[in-house]
Design a protein around this motif. Structure first.
Motif, PDB file in Angstrom:
ATOM      1  N   TYR A 124      -1.001 -14.028  35.211  1.00 39.89           N
ATOM      2  CA  TYR A 124      -1.300 -12.609  35.026  1.00 39.89           C
ATOM      3  C   TYR A 124      -1.203 -12.228  33.543  1.00 39.89           C
ATOM      4  CZ  TYR A 124      -1.035  -7.542  35.516  1.00 39.89           C
ATOM      5  OH  TYR A 124      -1.261  -6.191  35.396  1.00 39.89           O
ATOM      6  N   HIS A 125      -0.224 -12.795  32.856  1.00 38.36           N
ATOM      7  CA  HIS A 125      -0.099 -12.522  31.417  1.00 38.36           C
ATOM      8  C   HIS A 125      -1.322 -13.016  30.655  1.00 38.36           C
ATOM      9  CE1 HIS A 125       4.591 -12.279  31.656  1.00 38.36           C
ATOM     10  NE2 HIS A 125       3.991 -11.227  32.177  1.00 38.36           N
ATOM     11  N   ASP A 126      -1.868 -14.170  31.062  1.00 39.23           N
ATOM     12  CA  ASP A 126      -3.086 -14.671  30.419  1.00 39.23           C
ATOM     13  C   ASP A 126      -4.211 -13.649  30.518  1.00 39.23           C
ATOM     14  OD1 ASP A 126      -1.785 -16.993  29.837  1.00 39.23           O
ATOM     15  OD2 ASP A 126      -2.708 -18.171  31.441  1.00 39.23           O
ATOM     16  N   SER A 127      -4.312 -12.999  31.683  1.00 38.91           N
ATOM     17  CA  SER A 127      -5.337 -11.976  31.865  1.00 38.91           C
ATOM     18  C   SER A 127      -5.104 -10.785  30.945  1.00 38.91           C
ATOM     19  CB  SER A 127      -5.348 -11.522  33.323  1.00 38.91           C
ATOM     20  OG  SER A 127      -6.245 -10.448  33.508  1.00 38.91           O
ATOM     21  N   LEU A 128      -3.846 -10.334  30.869  1.00 34.53           N
ATOM     22  CA  LEU A 128      -3.533  -9.187  30.013  1.00 34.53           C
ATOM     23  C   LEU A 128      -3.815  -9.500  28.551  1.00 34.53           C
ATOM     24  CD1 LEU A 128      -0.136  -8.031  31.599  1.00 34.53           C
ATOM     25  CD2 LEU A 128      -2.391  -7.016  31.938  1.00 34.53           C
ATOM     26  N   LEU A 129      -3.382 -10.675  28.090  1.00 37.50           N
ATOM     27  CA  LEU A 129      -3.578 -11.034  26.688  1.00 37.50           C
ATOM     28  C   LEU A 129      -5.054 -11.261  26.381  1.00 37.50           C
ATOM     29  CD1 LEU A 129      -0.566 -13.478  26.196  1.00 37.50           C
ATOM     30  CD2 LEU A 129      -0.737 -11.090  25.506  1.00 37.50           C
ATOM     31  N   GLY A 130      -5.803 -11.796  27.362  1.00 33.17           N
ATOM     32  CA  GLY A 130      -7.233 -11.973  27.141  1.00 33.17           C
ATOM     33  C   GLY A 130      -7.960 -10.654  26.987  1.00 33.17           C
ATOM     34  N   THR A 147     -10.225 -29.474  35.016  1.00 35.87           N
ATOM     35  CA  THR A 147      -8.862 -29.108  35.396  1.00 35.87           C
ATOM     36  C   THR A 147      -8.111 -28.694  34.136  1.00 35.87           C
ATOM     37  OG1 THR A 147      -8.884 -30.684  37.231  1.00 35.87           O
ATOM     38  CG2 THR A 147      -6.739 -29.902  36.488  1.00 35.87           C
ATOM     39  N   PRO A 148      -7.625 -27.451  34.079  1.00 30.48           N
ATOM     40  CA  PRO A 148      -7.737 -26.392  35.080  1.00 30.48           C
ATOM     41  C   PRO A 148      -9.111 -25.725  35.040  1.00 30.48           C
ATOM     42  CG  PRO A 148      -6.526 -25.589  33.175  1.00 30.48           C
ATOM     43  CD  PRO A 148      -6.789 -27.048  32.924  1.00 30.48           C
ATOM     44  N   PRO A 149      -9.514 -25.061  36.135  1.00 33.00           N
ATOM     45  CA  PRO A 149     -10.844 -24.444  36.174  1.00 33.00           C
ATOM     46  C   PRO A 149     -10.914 -23.093  35.475  1.00 33.00           C
ATOM     47  CG  PRO A 149      -9.736 -24.127  38.266  1.00 33.00           C
ATOM     48  CD  PRO A 149      -8.821 -24.971  37.441  1.00 33.00           C
ATOM     49  N   LEU A 150      -9.773 -22.537  35.064  1.00 34.49           N
ATOM     50  CA  LEU A 150      -9.731 -21.257  34.356  1.00 34.49           C
ATOM     51  C   LEU A 150      -9.429 -21.481  32.879  1.00 34.49           C
ATOM     52  CD1 LEU A 150      -7.702 -19.030  36.858  1.00 34.49           C
ATOM     53  CD2 LEU A 150     -10.135 -18.850  36.336  1.00 34.49           C
ATOM     54  N   PRO A 151      -9.810 -20.543  32.006  1.00 33.79           N
ATOM     55  CA  PRO A 151      -9.482 -20.685  30.581  1.00 33.79           C
ATOM     56  C   PRO A 151      -7.979 -20.723  30.364  1.00 33.79           C
ATOM     57  CG  PRO A 151     -11.112 -18.939  30.922  1.00 33.79           C
ATOM     58  CD  PRO A 151     -10.609 -19.327  32.268  1.00 33.79           C
ATOM     59  N   SER A 163      -6.454  -3.172  36.946  1.00 34.55           N
ATOM     60  CA  SER A 163      -7.009  -3.844  38.119  1.00 34.55           C
ATOM     61  C   SER A 163      -7.618  -5.193  37.790  1.00 34.55           C
ATOM     62  CB  SER A 163      -8.093  -2.961  38.748  1.00 34.55           C
ATOM     63  OG  SER A 163      -9.133  -2.719  37.816  1.00 34.55           O
ATOM     64  N   SER A 164      -7.295  -5.748  36.625  1.00 36.85           N
ATOM     65  CA  SER A 164      -7.914  -7.009  36.237  1.00 36.85           C
ATOM     66  C   SER A 164      -7.302  -8.166  36.980  1.00 36.85           C
ATOM     67  CB  SER A 164      -7.727  -7.218  34.727  1.00 36.85           C
ATOM     68  OG  SER A 164      -6.354  -7.272  34.414  1.00 36.85           O
ATOM     69  N   LEU A 165      -8.130  -9.192  37.203  1.00 38.84           N
ATOM     70  CA  LEU A 165      -7.663 -10.405  37.850  1.00 38.84           C
ATOM     71  C   LEU A 165      -7.285 -11.414  36.790  1.00 38.84           C
ATOM     72  CD1 LEU A 165     -10.267 -10.915  40.694  1.00 38.84           C
ATOM     73  CD2 LEU A 165      -7.849 -10.361  40.985  1.00 38.84           C
ATOM     74  N   PRO A 166      -6.297 -12.287  37.066  1.00 40.31           N
ATOM     75  CA  PRO A 166      -6.001 -13.354  36.136  1.00 40.31           C
ATOM     76  C   PRO A 166      -7.230 -14.219  35.927  1.00 40.31           C
ATOM     77  CG  PRO A 166      -4.261 -13.142  37.761  1.00 40.31           C
ATOM     78  CD  PRO A 166      -5.361 -12.232  38.185  1.00 40.31           C
ATOM     79  N   GLY A 167      -7.417 -14.614  34.668  1.00 44.01           N
ATOM     80  CA  GLY A 167      -8.575 -15.441  34.351  1.00 44.01           C
ATOM     81  C   GLY A 167      -9.796 -14.647  34.011  1.00 44.01           C
ATOM     82  N   ASN A 197     -12.278 -23.969  26.962  1.00 44.80           N
ATOM     83  CA  ASN A 197     -12.240 -22.517  27.093  1.00 44.80           C
ATOM     84  C   ASN A 197     -13.627 -21.889  27.001  1.00 44.80           C
ATOM     85  OD1 ASN A 197      -9.483 -22.581  27.426  1.00 44.80           O
ATOM     86  ND2 ASN A 197      -9.090 -20.981  25.932  1.00 44.80           N
ATOM     87  N   ARG A 198     -14.471 -22.430  26.136  1.00 44.94           N
ATOM     88  CA  ARG A 198     -15.836 -21.905  26.040  1.00 44.94           C
ATOM     89  C   ARG A 198     -16.566 -22.058  27.370  1.00 44.94           C
ATOM     90  NH1 ARG A 198     -19.494 -24.474  22.093  1.00 44.94           N
ATOM     91  NH2 ARG A 198     -20.791 -22.709  22.666  1.00 44.94           N
ATOM     92  N   TYR A 199     -16.426 -23.238  27.977  1.00 43.11           N
ATOM     93  CA  TYR A 199     -17.145 -23.522  29.224  1.00 43.11           C
ATOM     94  C   TYR A 199     -16.598 -22.678  30.376  1.00 43.11           C
ATOM     95  CZ  TYR A 199     -19.026 -26.187  33.157  1.00 43.11           C
ATOM     96  OH  TYR A 199     -19.663 -26.554  34.310  1.00 43.11           O
ATOM     97  N   THR A 200     -15.293 -22.653  30.551  1.00 42.43           N
ATOM     98  CA  THR A 200     -14.713 -21.920  31.679  1.00 42.43           C
ATOM     99  C   THR A 200     -14.858 -20.410  31.507  1.00 42.43           C
ATOM    100  OG1 THR A 200     -12.545 -22.171  30.604  1.00 42.43           O
ATOM    101  CG2 THR A 200     -13.088 -23.710  32.379  1.00 42.43           C
ATOM    102  N   LYS A 201     -14.784 -19.911  30.276  1.00 38.04           N
ATOM    103  CA  LYS A 201     -15.022 -18.481  30.048  1.00 38.04           C
ATOM    104  C   LYS A 201     -16.449 -18.105  30.450  1.00 38.04           C
ATOM    105  CE  LYS A 201     -11.905 -17.926  26.090  1.00 38.04           C
ATOM    106  NZ  LYS A 201     -11.850 -17.681  24.646  1.00 38.04           N
TER     107      LYS A 201
END
Length: 403
Positions: free
Chosen positions: A69-75, A170-174, A202-206, A99-103
């Motif tokens: 969840y913190h990754d989502s907030l910081l992103g 792996t992992p599939p998220l940034p 209301s943001s989702l992680p990732g 990160n470029r690909y998964t983003k």
């Protein structure tokens, strides 16, 4: 906080999640250090005691989910700061190919984002589920293990289809690739707080990463704040310190892969390569079912040989397909493809800690090493740590899972 203050806060329409998000953004460095410290604590807490193992794994899973969840907030915060014309995040280096690909896929496909999030959350909590199920008996435990592996496999097959037959990462998220000091500087200027209130909590992680923040990544020692020109209002980046000149110059060099569209960082697989990827995805399911079938004989080599054979076949077919279909063969692979192949090769080493190989070879050897370390100053602590982990390797399937 008094009840009147809480009522006032609620009536003014400021969600608590926004307040929490602003706090995380303004204290990003401290939050990262706390997360690391809590993870380290779970690694050294003894796991051989019934009550402690569940508490330790609950803490570890909770920290992992909170970090997601913190990754989502910081992103989101980095994207808001990068798109603000009056704010420049200092010291940004190039984003990693991963990160470029998964983003790219999390932005393009909401379904990809949801499936990747499900896979990640299961990976963070699967050992906790297994520990809980084991208390109700071995039959329930293996049912839970197989169900979790089936759900992960179905999600990964969905990701394979959504990406038009490209190998899974792996992992599939940034991954977190943001300089906390830069965010704290931007947050202190008030540019991120306003973005947080507009987000609505209301943001989702990732989902917090976007192309606007691709230049924001960790830097060992961030340079001073950029100088703002008084007439135009534009900002000029500060020069790095003499100790960071080489790193600074390398971060500005563009390679052929840096200018490639993210979707071209992985080649599509077809035919034999597609079969190899499906085998790679289904391998954990096949191995878990085989382990359940021969659960009465932990030293049986049949599940181990079956699982290793499927993984070896998947890797062999994948490399053969890449050698035949990619221009230049294996030498023509992108950096991201080489990185994923290397990760899968390293993961094969974990077969030495699974099934019959662990019961007949690795386990007895580790127990003999621990016995020799007992009673010796200092190094006996290392033996105790290995013994704690042995309890997990002896009793839990997901303790050595790599997919």
């Amino acid at each position: 906080m008094s009840s009147s203050a809480v009522a006032k806060s609620t009536s003014s329409g400021i969600p608590i999640l926004n307040i929490y998000g602003d706090f995380i953004t303004k204290n990003a460095s401290a939050v990262s250090q706390i997360e690391s410290a809590m993870r380290a604590l779970t690694y050294v807490v003894p796991a051989r005691f019934k009550d402690v193992e569940l508490a330790s794994e609950s803490l570890h899973s909770g920290v992992q989910l909170l970090s997601l969840y913190h990754d989502s907030l910081l992103g989101h915060a980095a994207a808001a700061a990068a798109t603000n014309s009056s704010t420049t995040l200092p010291g940004g280096a190039k984003p990693t190919p991963h990160n470029r690909y998964t983003k790219f896929w999390t932005q393009k496909s909401p379904m990809y984002k949801r499936l990747a999030l499900v896979v990640t959350m299961i990976q963070y909590t699967e050992l906790l589920w297994e520990m809980t199920a084991r208390r109700r008996g071995e039959a329930i435990r293996w049912k839970v293990v197989i169900v979790l592996e089936v759900v992960k496999a179905m999600c990964r097959l969905g990701l394979l289809k959504l990406t038009n037959g490209r190998p899974l990462l792996t992992p599939p998220l940034p991954e977190r690739e943001i300089d906390p000091a830069s965010l704290e500087t931007a947050a202190s200027s008030g540019n991120i707080s306003s973005a947080s209130s507009q987000r609505g909590g209301s943001s989702l992680p990732g989902s917090g990463y976007s192309s606007a923040d691709e230049s924001s990544s960790p830097c060992p020692s961030p340079p001073p704040e950029p100088w703002k020109m008084p007439r135009t209002g534009l900002s000029l980046p500060s020069l790095p310190s003499s100790a960071n000149i080489s790193q600074y110059l390398l971060s500005k060099v563009l390679t052929a892969e840096d200018i490639k569209p993210p979707i071209q960082l992985l080649h599509r697989v077809q035919g034999m390569g597609y079969v190899a990827e499906v085998l790679h995805i289904l391998r954990p399911v096949i191995y878990a079912i085989a382990m359940r079938r021969w659960a009465h004989d932990k030293k049986s080599w049949r599940p181990w040989l079956l699982g290793l054979s499927v993984e070896y076949a998947a890797r062999t077919l994948a490399k053969k397909d890449l050698a035949e279909t990619v221009p230049g063969g294996l030498k023509g692979l992108t950096a991201l493809e080489r990185e994923e192949l290397k990760r899968r090769a390293v993961a094969i080493g974990w077969w030495g800690m699974r099934g019959a190989f662990y019961e007949n070879v690795t386990g007895p050897w580790l127990r003999s090493v621990v016995a020799r370390l007992e009673g010796k100053p200092v190094i006996s602590m290392l033996g105790g740590l290995v013994e704690d982990y042995q309890y997990l390797w002896d009793n839990y399937y997901f303790s050595t899972a790599t997919l």
